[in-house]
Design a protein around this motif. Sequence first.
Motif, PDB file in Angstrom:
ATOM      1  N   THR A   1       0.829  -1.206   0.000  1.00  0.00           N
ATOM      2  CA  THR A   1       0.000   0.000   0.000  1.00  0.00           C
ATOM      3  C   THR A   1       0.865   1.258   0.000  1.00  0.00           C
ATOM      4  O   THR A   1       0.610   2.213  -0.741  1.00  0.00           O
ATOM      5  CB  THR A   1      -0.928   0.009   1.221  1.00  0.00           C
ATOM      6  N   LEU A   2       1.906   1.255   0.802  1.00  0.00           N
ATOM      7  CA  LEU A   2       2.798   2.415   0.851  1.00  0.00           C
ATOM      8  C   LEU A   2       3.511   2.608  -0.482  1.00  0.00           C
ATOM      9  O   LEU A   2       3.636   3.735  -0.979  1.00  0.00           O
ATOM     10  CB  LEU A   2       3.818   2.239   1.976  1.00  0.00           C
ATOM     11  N   ASP A   3       3.955   1.521  -1.084  1.00  0.00           N
ATOM     12  CA  ASP A   3       4.648   1.611  -2.372  1.00  0.00           C
ATOM     13  C   ASP A   3       3.717   2.097  -3.485  1.00  0.00           C
ATOM     14  O   ASP A   3       4.182   2.698  -4.462  1.00  0.00           O
ATOM     15  CB  ASP A   3       5.235   0.247  -2.758  1.00  0.00           C
ATOM     16  N   GLY A   4       2.417   1.829  -3.325  1.00  0.00           N
ATOM     17  CA  GLY A   4       1.470   2.242  -4.352  1.00  0.00           C
ATOM     18  C   GLY A   4       0.977   3.670  -4.220  1.00  0.00           C
ATOM     19  O   GLY A   4       0.295   4.186  -5.114  1.00  0.00           O
ATOM     20  N   ALA A   5       1.315   4.329  -3.114  1.00  0.00           N
ATOM     21  CA  ALA A   5       0.885   5.705  -2.888  1.00  0.00           C
ATOM     22  C   ALA A   5       1.837   6.670  -3.593  1.00  0.00           C
ATOM     23  O   ALA A   5       2.995   6.339  -3.864  1.00  0.00           O
ATOM     24  CB  ALA A   5       0.853   6.005  -1.392  1.00  0.00           C
ATOM     25  N   PRO A   6       1.366   7.880  -3.902  1.00  0.00           N
ATOM     26  CA  PRO A   6       2.281   8.889  -4.460  1.00  0.00           C
ATOM     27  C   PRO A   6       3.480   9.086  -3.542  1.00  0.00           C
ATOM     28  O   PRO A   6       3.334   9.145  -2.321  1.00  0.00           O
ATOM     29  CB  PRO A   6       1.404  10.144  -4.524  1.00  0.00           C
ATOM     30  N   GLU A   7       4.660   9.181  -4.116  1.00  0.00           N
ATOM     31  CA  GLU A   7       5.885   9.197  -3.331  1.00  0.00           C
ATOM     32  C   GLU A   7       5.924  10.337  -2.330  1.00  0.00           C
ATOM     33  O   GLU A   7       6.398  10.170  -1.197  1.00  0.00           O
ATOM     34  CB  GLU A   7       7.107   9.283  -4.259  1.00  0.00           C
ATOM     35  N   GLU A   8       5.403  11.510  -2.714  1.00  0.00           N
ATOM     36  CA  GLU A   8       5.458  12.638  -1.796  1.00  0.00           C
ATOM     37  C   GLU A   8       4.584  12.420  -0.567  1.00  0.00           C
ATOM     38  O   GLU A   8       4.858  12.960   0.513  1.00  0.00           O
ATOM     39  CB  GLU A   8       5.046  13.939  -2.504  1.00  0.00           C
ATOM     40  N   ILE A   9       3.536  11.605  -0.708  1.00  0.00           N
ATOM     41  CA  ILE A   9       2.690  11.269   0.436  1.00  0.00           C
ATOM     42  C   ILE A   9       3.312  10.128   1.232  1.00  0.00           C
ATOM     43  O   ILE A   9       3.407  10.174   2.462  1.00  0.00           O
ATOM     44  CB  ILE A   9       1.275  10.894  -0.029  1.00  0.00           C
ATOM     45  N   ALA A  10       3.766   9.085   0.541  1.00  0.00           N
ATOM     46  CA  ALA A  10       4.370   7.936   1.215  1.00  0.00           C
ATOM     47  C   ALA A  10       5.561   8.365   2.065  1.00  0.00           C
ATOM     48  O   ALA A  10       5.776   7.845   3.162  1.00  0.00           O
ATOM     49  CB  ALA A  10       4.796   6.890   0.192  1.00  0.00           C
ATOM     50  N   GLU A  11       6.327   9.342   1.577  1.00  0.00           N
ATOM     51  CA  GLU A  11       7.521   9.769   2.294  1.00  0.00           C
ATOM     52  C   GLU A  11       7.180  10.402   3.635  1.00  0.00           C
ATOM     53  O   GLU A  11       7.983  10.351   4.578  1.00  0.00           O
ATOM     54  CB  GLU A  11       8.317  10.752   1.436  1.00  0.00           C
ATOM     55  N   LEU A  12       5.995  11.002   3.757  1.00  0.00           N
ATOM     56  CA  LEU A  12       5.582  11.602   5.019  1.00  0.00           C
ATOM     57  C   LEU A  12       5.458  10.563   6.137  1.00  0.00           C
ATOM     58  O   LEU A  12       5.644  10.877   7.318  1.00  0.00           O
ATOM     59  CB  LEU A  12       4.234  12.312   4.848  1.00  0.00           C
ATOM     60  N   TYR A  13       5.135   9.349   5.757  1.00  0.00           N
ATOM     61  CA  TYR A  13       4.824   8.315   6.742  1.00  0.00           C
ATOM     62  C   TYR A  13       5.856   7.205   6.821  1.00  0.00           C
ATOM     63  O   TYR A  13       5.820   6.401   7.759  1.00  0.00           O
ATOM     64  CB  TYR A  13       3.475   7.676   6.398  1.00  0.00           C
TER      65      TYR A  13
END
Length: 300
Positions: free
Chosen positions: A204-216
């Motif tokens: 799920t994290l890998d499938g999210a936009p990178e700028e959002i995934a990086e926050l978490y």
Amino acid sequence: MSEQVVGQDRTVVVSGASTGLGRACARHLDHLGFRVFAGVRRPADAEALQAGSSPRLRPIMLDVTHEESVAQAATLVAAHVGDRGLWGLVNNAGICVSAPLECVTPAQLRHQLETNLIGHHAVIQAFLPLSRTAHGRIVNVSSGLGRVASPYLGAYAASQFAKEGYSDALRRELRPQGVTVSVVQPGAIRTPIWEKVSEVGHGTLDGAPEEIAELYRDSFLRFLENNDRRARASATRPEGFAVAVAHAMTARRPKTRYRVGRDSRVTSVLARVLPDEILDAAFAAVVGGLPAARATSPES
């Protein structure tokens, strides 16, 4: 826990019996003398389950998210029990979507709720006439996260919170009809679901936009590590869960809720006595680096 109602000549259906808690429950009830219909989704799981059980245990194909599968299972069980009705229904099937909520897609959330809540509703509706005939028992499996929502388990907690409320309403509606409803809330128990939790979380994290995934990313990976460590260290075993379900099936007056494991009991107490601010701070300390903890106001 005293077991006061014998299992002999009584039939129980257990969903999600392929592995983990469901398999332990199905086998324990079989050991107590119940006739068990154990819901699985693959023939290989049926063979493995039957290999370690008595002839009283019968695997059946049951996918709680497909109405046709639920209807076929109910028809099969109805033909077996006849006028005796169904003594027990254990709604155990479930999945866990673990990810930051901003990364969880609507399709994933829908699947989470379809499996852990709506699927159980479909099963209950299909089997309830048989339960009513026997003045039987329904057990809905929730978790400690049905009372306190952990960060990164929001989708799962939403399904468990909903199941708790659903079970309360169902219990009060069915009481005049002689059908009891209990909730079993297991804490952390080492089962195959933990590998799936990590796999789904990473995907799920890998499938999210990178700028959002990086926050978490950092705090979420720490969360997965802590979760796995907690499950490995837990003294609670699937057999303890199975004993709690058996009590709900055998006691003359089953409890409305069974909390299995120290963490489940402690969580229940903390949810009642601690204000949200303290719980929030406790989760932040455990997970660390949550985006909300780093946020600043325009005035600061």
